[in-house]
Design a protein around this motif. Structure first.
Motif, PDB file in Angstrom:
ATOM      1  N   THR A  14       0.801  -1.235   0.000  1.00  0.00           N
ATOM      2  CA  THR A  14       0.000   0.000   0.000  1.00  0.00           C
ATOM      3  C   THR A  14       0.828   1.276   0.000  1.00  0.00           C
ATOM      4  OG1 THR A  14      -1.783  -1.170   1.157  1.00  0.00           O
ATOM      5  CG2 THR A  14      -1.849   1.236   1.184  1.00  0.00           C
ATOM      6  N   PHE A  15       1.714   1.417   0.991  1.00  0.00           N
ATOM      7  CA  PHE A  15       2.391   2.701   1.188  1.00  0.00           C
ATOM      8  C   PHE A  15       3.288   3.145   0.032  1.00  0.00           C
ATOM      9  CE2 PHE A  15       1.053   2.018   5.578  1.00  0.00           C
ATOM     10  CZ  PHE A  15       0.585   3.281   5.883  1.00  0.00           C
ATOM     11  N   PRO A  16       3.954   2.229  -0.689  1.00  0.00           N
ATOM     12  CA  PRO A  16       4.735   2.692  -1.848  1.00  0.00           C
ATOM     13  C   PRO A  16       3.889   3.401  -2.911  1.00  0.00           C
ATOM     14  CG  PRO A  16       5.455   0.514  -1.213  1.00  0.00           C
ATOM     15  CD  PRO A  16       4.222   0.805  -0.408  1.00  0.00           C
TER      16      PRO A  16
ATOM     17  N   ALA B  57       9.590   7.295  -2.472  1.00  0.00           N
ATOM     18  CA  ALA B  57      10.685   6.493  -1.914  1.00  0.00           C
ATOM     19  C   ALA B  57      11.533   7.278  -0.926  1.00  0.00           C
ATOM     20  CB  ALA B  57      11.560   5.951  -3.044  1.00  0.00           C
ATOM     21  N   GLY B  58      11.784   8.566  -1.218  1.00  0.00           N
ATOM     22  CA  GLY B  58      12.604   9.383  -0.327  1.00  0.00           C
ATOM     23  C   GLY B  58      11.972   9.558   1.034  1.00  0.00           C
TER      24      GLY B  58
ATOM     25  N   ASN C 252      -9.787  -0.956   5.413  1.00  0.00           N
ATOM     26  CA  ASN C 252     -10.712  -0.591   4.328  1.00  0.00           C
ATOM     27  C   ASN C 252     -10.539   0.864   3.910  1.00  0.00           C
ATOM     28  OD1 ASN C 252     -11.827  -3.145   4.252  1.00  0.00           O
ATOM     29  ND2 ASN C 252     -13.452  -2.648   5.718  1.00  0.00           N
ATOM     30  N   GLN C 253     -10.302   1.746   4.893  1.00  0.00           N
ATOM     31  CA  GLN C 253     -10.089   3.161   4.588  1.00  0.00           C
ATOM     32  C   GLN C 253      -8.835   3.371   3.747  1.00  0.00           C
ATOM     33  OE1 GLN C 253     -10.169   5.579   8.155  1.00  0.00           O
ATOM     34  NE2 GLN C 253     -12.128   4.724   8.802  1.00  0.00           N
ATOM     35  N   LEU C 254      -7.797   2.613   4.059  1.00  0.00           N
ATOM     36  CA  LEU C 254      -6.559   2.726   3.277  1.00  0.00           C
ATOM     37  C   LEU C 254      -6.775   2.280   1.840  1.00  0.00           C
ATOM     38  CD1 LEU C 254      -3.453   1.615   5.392  1.00  0.00           C
ATOM     39  CD2 LEU C 254      -3.828   3.786   4.243  1.00  0.00           C
ATOM     40  N   GLN C 255      -7.526   1.204   1.672  1.00  0.00           N
ATOM     41  CA  GLN C 255      -7.808   0.721   0.319  1.00  0.00           C
ATOM     42  C   GLN C 255      -8.654   1.734  -0.457  1.00  0.00           C
ATOM     43  OE1 GLN C 255      -6.143  -1.919  -0.865  1.00  0.00           O
ATOM     44  NE2 GLN C 255      -5.269  -1.877   1.203  1.00  0.00           N
ATOM     45  N   LEU C 256      -9.593   2.380   0.246  1.00  0.00           N
ATOM     46  CA  LEU C 256     -10.410   3.417  -0.379  1.00  0.00           C
ATOM     47  C   LEU C 256      -9.536   4.597  -0.797  1.00  0.00           C
ATOM     48  CD1 LEU C 256     -13.185   4.628  -1.130  1.00  0.00           C
ATOM     49  CD2 LEU C 256     -13.356   5.457   1.236  1.00  0.00           C
TER      50      LEU C 256
END
Length: 325
Positions: free
Chosen positions: A67-69, A74-75, A307-311
């Motif tokens: 998710t986070f990438p 990257a920096g 779920n919020q992150l996926q949204l």
């Protein structure tokens, strides 16, 4: 150090060597804290440290997960990793010699806390160890260690110009802080999750209060056996699979193992200042009881945040698609 005995010199060297050997990365620190707790179950702070350290590893690995990438460049992800790593290294560097010296004292049944100054620890925590030896107040020592370690990272990490500018004033950090995405989790082998969300991380008093809240959850008589079972049964890898494997509902998360994701970072502590001679110890830190303003059972919360992150990810894709249309 000239007035020390040959034995005392040897103790200091051994403690410094063992601390350095176990302060390699998040995995080695987490394991060292838990191994210490199993040998010294009266020092309950070490179990708290191991469980919080697990969270540090999971947060690190999230940076290279699925998710986070897609949300953070990257920096910035590298800077966040280095911030986690520096704080964790500094705490271990400070506290593990204290733990080992206490362990040695119990073996010879004689307090050796006169050696603590040779490990550059605060005058505050030196007095607290001497007090614990006499009074055996586990709760007081746990609180004192929470206070000490949060003060240890306040100036070199939280207030450091680089971390302060690049991390603690960044949009992504403010987002996590404001929406309670950052959370310290205590999982069970039954697929349940307990814990507390981190809000106001830059505030020293709020971090100390969080530590006290986490301690009250972890050592709750009804819950403690389940957390201990999880720690004994589940090797720490840094991947969220460590606890998501026990969930009844499977999540489509992919978080890598820490040692396949990040290099070993070489740290140094160039200067030392006794924080307790720079800052006063607030009576509230020591004596105010932990209060829970939110539920500590976070299983449903965890799935909602997932779920919020996926949204959020889906909305970002729509935004990028519309931008290039």
């Amino acid at each position: 150090m000239n007035h020390l005995t040959i034995q005392e010199h040897s103790i200091i060297r051994q403690i410094l060597s063992e601390t350095k050997k176990k302060n390699i990365d998040n995995i080695s620190r987490t394991d060292a804290y838990f191994d210490y707790f199993k040998k010294n179950p009266d020092i309950i702070w070490s179990f708290l440290a191991s469980m919080v350290s697990r969270n540090g590893g999971w947060n690190m690995c999230d940076l290279n997960g699925s998710t986070f990438p897609k949300l953070i460049d990257a920096g910035m992800r590298k800077q966040l990793f280095l911030t986690y790593e520096r704080a964790n290294w500094l705490i271990f560097h400070d506290v593990f010699p204290q733990l080992l010296l206490y362990q040695y004292s119990t073996k010879i049944n004689k307090p050796m806390f006169h050696l603590l100054p040779y490990f550059n620890v605060s005058a505050f925590i030196q007095k607290e160890w001497a007090r614990y030896w006499k009074e055996n107040d586990r709760k007081r020592l746990t609180t004192a260690l929470i206070i000490n370690e949060q003060n240890v990272i306040q100036t070199p990490v939280i207030e450091h110009p680089v971390y302060n500018k690049k991390v603690f004033h960044s949009m992504i950090f403010s987002f996590q802080d404001w929406f309670h995405f950052s959370c310290v989790l205590f999982p069970t082998c039954g697929g349940e999750v307990y814990g507390a969300s981190v809000n106001g991380f830059k505030s020293l008093s709020k971090r100390i209060n969080l530590g006290k809240r986490l301690s009250s959850i972890l050592f709750h008589p009804r819950l403690f056996p389940y957390f201990l079972e999880f720690a004994e049964k589940t090797p720490h890898t840094g991947s969220r699979y460590d606890y998501e494997q026990y969930f009844k509902i499977k999540l489509n998360h992919k978080t890598p193992l820490l040692r396949t994701s990040f290099p070993i970072i070489s740290h140094h502590r160039h200067t030392y200042e006794d924080w307790s001679k720079q800052r006063k110890v607030s009576p509230a830190w020591l004596h105010l009881k932990a209060r829970h303003h939110h539920p500590i059972h976070l299983t449903d919360w965890y799935f909602a945040k997932s779920n919020q992150l996926q949204l959020l990810l889906a909305l970002q894709k729509v935004f990028e698609f519309n931008k290039w249309k």
